[in-house]
Design a protein around this motif. Sequence first.
Motif, short mmCIF file in Angstrom:
data_model
loop_
_atom_site.label_atom_id
_atom_site.label_comp_id
_atom_site.label_asym_id
_atom_site.label_seq_id
_atom_site.Cartn_x
_atom_site.Cartn_y
_atom_site.Cartn_z
N ALA A 1 -49.01 25.97 113.52
CA ALA A 1 -48.37 27.26 113.21
C ALA A 1 -49.05 28.36 114.02
CB ALA A 1 -48.45 27.55 111.72
N PRO A 2 -48.84 28.39 115.32
CA PRO A 2 -49.57 29.31 116.19
C PRO A 2 -49.19 30.78 116.01
CG PRO A 2 -47.86 28.17 117.43
CD PRO A 2 -47.89 27.53 116.08
N ASP A 3 -48.07 31.06 115.38
CA ASP A 3 -47.61 32.45 115.24
C ASP A 3 -47.95 33.05 113.88
OD1 ASP A 3 -46.42 32.62 117.81
OD2 ASP A 3 -44.71 31.46 117.08
N LEU A 4 -48.94 32.49 113.19
CA LEU A 4 -49.33 33.02 111.89
C LEU A 4 -49.81 34.47 112.03
CD1 LEU A 4 -51.32 30.14 110.12
CD2 LEU A 4 -49.24 31.25 109.30
N ARG A 5 -49.31 35.33 111.18
CA ARG A 5 -49.75 36.71 111.11
C ARG A 5 -49.94 37.06 109.65
NH1 ARG A 5 -50.05 35.40 115.51
NH2 ARG A 5 -49.34 36.42 117.44
N PHE A 6 -51.16 37.44 109.30
CA PHE A 6 -51.48 37.69 107.90
C PHE A 6 -51.23 39.15 107.55
CE2 PHE A 6 -54.09 34.10 109.22
CZ PHE A 6 -53.72 33.16 108.28
N GLY A 7 -50.59 39.38 106.40
CA GLY A 7 -50.29 40.73 105.94
C GLY A 7 -49.31 40.67 104.79
N ILE A 8 -49.38 41.66 103.90
CA ILE A 8 -48.49 41.71 102.75
C ILE A 8 -47.08 42.08 103.21
CG2 ILE A 8 -48.07 42.74 100.50
CD1 ILE A 8 -50.61 41.07 100.68
N ASP A 9 -46.12 41.25 102.85
CA ASP A 9 -44.73 41.48 103.26
C ASP A 9 -43.81 41.10 102.10
OD1 ASP A 9 -42.27 41.75 104.41
OD2 ASP A 9 -42.50 40.14 105.88
N LEU A 10 -43.32 42.09 101.38
CA LEU A 10 -42.40 41.84 100.28
C LEU A 10 -40.97 42.22 100.64
CD1 LEU A 10 -44.56 43.13 97.28
CD2 LEU A 10 -44.15 40.76 97.99
N VAL A 11 -40.76 42.54 101.91
CA VAL A 11 -39.43 42.90 102.38
C VAL A 11 -38.62 41.67 102.76
CG1 VAL A 11 -38.13 44.22 104.09
CG2 VAL A 11 -40.26 45.14 103.17
N VAL B 1 -43.57 33.92 107.41
CA VAL B 1 -43.50 33.72 105.97
C VAL B 1 -44.80 33.09 105.46
CG1 VAL B 1 -42.34 32.42 104.13
CG2 VAL B 1 -41.00 33.58 105.90
N ALA B 2 -45.32 32.10 106.19
CA ALA B 2 -46.56 31.43 105.78
C ALA B 2 -47.72 32.41 105.74
CB ALA B 2 -46.87 30.29 106.75
N GLY B 3 -47.81 33.29 106.72
CA GLY B 3 -48.88 34.28 106.73
C GLY B 3 -48.77 35.26 105.57
N ALA B 4 -47.55 35.69 105.26
CA ALA B 4 -47.34 36.62 104.15
C ALA B 4 -47.69 35.96 102.81
CB ALA B 4 -45.90 37.10 104.15
N VAL B 5 -47.28 34.70 102.65
CA VAL B 5 -47.59 33.98 101.41
C VAL B 5 -49.10 33.79 101.26
CG1 VAL B 5 -47.38 31.74 100.25
CG2 VAL B 5 -45.37 32.81 101.27
N ALA B 6 -49.78 33.46 102.36
CA ALA B 6 -51.24 33.30 102.31
C ALA B 6 -51.92 34.60 101.92
CB ALA B 6 -51.76 32.83 103.67
N ALA C 1 -54.08 34.99 98.57
CA ALA C 1 -55.50 35.34 98.65
C ALA C 1 -55.80 36.57 97.80
CB ALA C 1 -55.90 35.57 100.10
N LEU C 2 -54.92 37.57 97.84
CA LEU C 2 -55.13 38.79 97.06
C LEU C 2 -55.08 38.49 95.57
CD1 LEU C 2 -55.43 41.88 97.13
CD2 LEU C 2 -52.93 42.04 97.12
N LEU C 3 -54.08 37.73 95.15
CA LEU C 3 -53.92 37.42 93.73
C LEU C 3 -55.07 36.56 93.21
CD1 LEU C 3 -52.20 37.51 91.17
CD2 LEU C 3 -50.91 35.55 92.03
#
Length: 346
Positions: free
Chosen positions: A219-229, A91-96, A100-102
């Motif tokens: 938060a070692p499992d951070l994965r960045f990417g757009i996730d609106l699901v 969730v943290a990665g998706a929010v970031a 960043a995009l916005l």
Amino acid sequence: MTKSSSPPRTARSAALVAAGILLSRLAGFLRLRAFAYYFGLKSDAADAFNAAFRIPNFLQNLFGEGALSASFIPVYAALVARDDRREADRVAGAVASLLALLVSAIVLVGVLATPLLIDAIAPGFTGEKRELTVQIVRILFPGAGLLVLSAWCLGILNSHYRFLLSYTAPVMWNAAMIATLILYGRAPLARLAIILAWGSVAGSALQFGVQVPVVLRVAPDLRFGIDLVSDHVRTVVRNFVPVFVSRGVVQLSAYIDTLLASLLPTGAVTGLANAQLLYTLPVSQLGMSVSAAELPAMSGAMSMDREGVQVVRRRLDAGLRQIAFFVLPSAMAFLALGDVIAAALL
């Protein structure tokens, strides 16, 4: 929740937040004193810089610490409290990524539309003073974007009860600006204002950079990417909208103050900016320390069991009493000694 896994006591957490805010505020007062020394309290360059700083600072205040904390921390801290660390980091990665995009889009539009923004916020600025303000705003905008991402780091660190680093990180921003003033203080004021704007951007990068290593560690499992699901990401976005609107109303009031000050003689904008830094100290130092410490704890309590609502209610009542106990006497102190405080600092 077992005793061994219980979060640190709120009093200790609040003390850490207060210590961090105090250090950053002291650094801010040193920056204010250095700025007054090199620019004076009545100069076109000082007014231009302070008015320019309002515009990108609007981006930081809307998307940064307050709005992001109110929407992101309750969701993230609840997942951490349930020991669902992998989902929390996702969730943290998706929010970031969304943030960043916005923010990148808003920074781009802001840089292109700067002249229009100056006409809206400082219609009293004309000629060279207006052109200087436009240049400074265009430099400061990317730095404001970095400060928004720094607020994302703060949300993660606070949820893991790492309060001291997140609230002392602004010391780096203040230190960069103070160093810029000392190194280039002999430059003409208009040029110095532009150089100081670049120093602010460098400080923003430092403030963000010092938090990143610790964020990656907790938060070692951070994965960045757009996730609106994800339902959790949708909850963060849904909660963000009303907070965004409410903070926008508060910021609009501050912009009206600057607009009116721009129509007054030279020095009015700088004087207003200095006064606001001083009178908001009790709120940031005392109110923020308690509220920042309570938010992750209350979010975790809500996720534990059916008694969570009662726990949150008790913690909220206790927190409000703590804030009132400290803020009301400080308000009386400003009424009695406000002129002495201003004279000592400026």
